[in-house]
Design a protein around this motif. Structure first.
Motif, PDB file in Angstrom:
ATOM      1  N   ALA A 188       7.835  17.858 -34.819  1.00 57.02           N
ATOM      2  CA  ALA A 188       7.337  19.146 -34.359  1.00 57.02           C
ATOM      3  C   ALA A 188       7.300  20.146 -35.509  1.00 57.02           C
ATOM      4  O   ALA A 188       6.374  20.959 -35.615  1.00 57.02           O
ATOM      5  N   HIS A 189       8.304  20.096 -36.363  1.00 55.26           N
ATOM      6  CA  HIS A 189       8.374  21.012 -37.487  1.00 55.26           C
ATOM      7  C   HIS A 189       7.184  20.791 -38.423  1.00 55.26           C
ATOM      8  O   HIS A 189       6.567  21.739 -38.897  1.00 55.26           O
ATOM      9  N   GLU A 190       6.844  19.535 -38.684  1.00 54.95           N
ATOM     10  CA  GLU A 190       5.707  19.228 -39.550  1.00 54.95           C
ATOM     11  C   GLU A 190       4.384  19.568 -38.872  1.00 54.95           C
ATOM     12  O   GLU A 190       3.436  20.002 -39.523  1.00 54.95           O
ATOM     13  N   ALA A 191       4.305  19.367 -37.562  1.00 54.88           N
ATOM     14  CA  ALA A 191       3.087  19.740 -36.834  1.00 54.88           C
ATOM     15  C   ALA A 191       2.852  21.237 -36.950  1.00 54.88           C
ATOM     16  O   ALA A 191       1.719  21.692 -37.133  1.00 54.88           O
ATOM     17  N   ASP A 192       3.939  22.025 -36.874  1.00 58.76           N
ATOM     18  CA  ASP A 192       3.811  23.467 -37.002  1.00 58.76           C
ATOM     19  C   ASP A 192       3.478  23.881 -38.428  1.00 58.76           C
ATOM     20  O   ASP A 192       2.885  24.934 -38.648  1.00 58.76           O
ATOM     21  N   LEU A 193       3.861  23.048 -39.392  1.00 55.80           N
ATOM     22  CA  LEU A 193       3.453  23.306 -40.767  1.00 55.80           C
ATOM     23  C   LEU A 193       1.923  23.358 -40.849  1.00 55.80           C
ATOM     24  O   LEU A 193       1.339  24.248 -41.464  1.00 55.80           O
ATOM     25  N   LEU A 194       1.277  22.392 -40.203  1.00 61.89           N
ATOM     26  CA  LEU A 194      -0.187  22.350 -40.177  1.00 61.89           C
ATOM     27  C   LEU A 194      -0.755  23.514 -39.370  1.00 61.89           C
ATOM     28  O   LEU A 194      -1.775  24.096 -39.739  1.00 61.89           O
ATOM     29  N   ILE A 244       6.796  16.149 -52.291  1.00 63.62           N
ATOM     30  CA  ILE A 244       6.629  17.591 -52.498  1.00 63.62           C
ATOM     31  C   ILE A 244       7.326  18.355 -51.376  1.00 63.62           C
ATOM     32  O   ILE A 244       7.147  18.039 -50.194  1.00 63.62           O
ATOM     33  N   PRO A 245       8.136  19.340 -51.691  1.00 63.57           N
ATOM     34  CA  PRO A 245       8.872  20.109 -50.676  1.00 63.57           C
ATOM     35  C   PRO A 245       7.939  20.761 -49.667  1.00 63.57           C
ATOM     36  O   PRO A 245       6.788  21.087 -49.990  1.00 63.57           O
ATOM     37  N   GLN A 246       8.473  20.985 -48.485  1.00 69.80           N
ATOM     38  CA  GLN A 246       7.651  21.517 -47.402  1.00 69.80           C
ATOM     39  C   GLN A 246       7.078  22.889 -47.733  1.00 69.80           C
ATOM     40  O   GLN A 246       5.917  23.177 -47.430  1.00 69.80           O
TER      41      GLN A 246
END
Length: 274
Positions: A188-194, A244-246
């Motif tokens: 979910a955290h990565e989805a919100d990154l997008l 690569i860092p978020q």
């Protein structure tokens, strides 16, 4: 003006153009149903009519902030007199009208907003107007179906890329022996990154701002946004694999999103102007 579209009505080819994001229909082509050799005269005779002047004036009053009402009132008083002459060019120049436009070139002729054009078709022939409406509605239904198909296709591509994206997260970001809840948090955290890179907000922020909407932020995305979303999902998967860092990935993905959205929207505008 943009690329033309065509409908066939009782053997007459009628050109439609998009103008200010509205459909305009060729009055010249409609007039050919009555007399193909004297279309300009037919249009002028229609515009001499008092009812026509009132229709044009009231339409402009509703939709055109730059319309000149005093000139309209002057024409309204003269309309119907034997000495009264009205042409599309005169109407446009004197009243600053937008409901009727004259165009030269390949698709030259007199065009009018569909509201006005259908009234002209009715003046030509009630039967012909009904056929024009039928073919126009068929054209719009075909366009809507094609747009929906494109949107659904791009949404499917985006979902496929999402699986590629989550696989990259699983291999590179999720530690061994984590709980399902912990894994879902990372996903979910990565989805919100997008979401932040493309839409500028997280999924939760969107839900808070749209409490009455069903689905999620991506279900309300435009076709262009879905194209970019599928692209940055693939790019993010590669960036994850590179370690690569978020925070750095967010900056890069945001720049990519801005560049690609500008390109897609500029191409869309350019195509409309062709």
């Amino acid at each position: 003006m943009v690329k033309s579209k065509n409908i066939q009505v009782k053997g007459i080819n009628i050109v439609l153009l998009e103008y200010h994001r509205e459909d305009y229909i060729s009055l010249t082509d409609i007039a050919r149903y009555k007399d193909s050799n004297h279309t300009d005269i037919i249009i002028q005779n229609w515009m001499r009519n008092r009812n026509t002047i009132e229709l044009l004036g009231f339409w402009e009053s509703i939709y055109n902030l730059e319309f000149k009402p005093l000139e309209f009132e002057g024409f309204r008083k003269e309309a119907g007199l034997n000495s009264f002459v009205m042409t599309p060019k005169r109407w446009i120049e004197k009243t600053n009208a937008i409901g009727i436009v004259s165009k030269s070139g390949r698709y030259g002729g007199t065009f009018a907003h569909k509201d006005i054009a259908l009234e002209f078709a009715s003046w030509i022939s009630i039967e012909f107007k009904l056929y024009v409406i039928k073919e126009f509605q068929r054209l719009k239904e075909d366009e809507n179906n094609r747009h929906l198909l494109d949107w659904n296709l791009q949404r499917t591509i985006s979902k496929i890329n999402y699986h590629i994206h989550t696989d990259a997260i699983k291999v590179n970001l999720i530690p061994k022996e984590v709980t399902k809840q912990q894994a879902n948090f990372v996903y979910a955290h990565e989805a919100d990154l997008l979401n932040v890179a493309l839409f500028g907000i997280t999924a939760k922020q969107w839900r808070d701002e749209n409490p009455n909407s069903t689905g999620n932020i991506r279900d309300y995305a435009t076709l262009e946004q879905l194209v970019v979303l599928s692209n940055i999902e693939s790019i993010n998967a590669l960036l994850i694999e590179q370690g690569i860092p978020q925070s750095e990935r967010l900056v890069q993905l945001n720049k990519v999103s801005i560049t690609q959205m500008k390109s897609l929207l500029e191409n869309k505008t350019a195509n409309r102007l062709k």
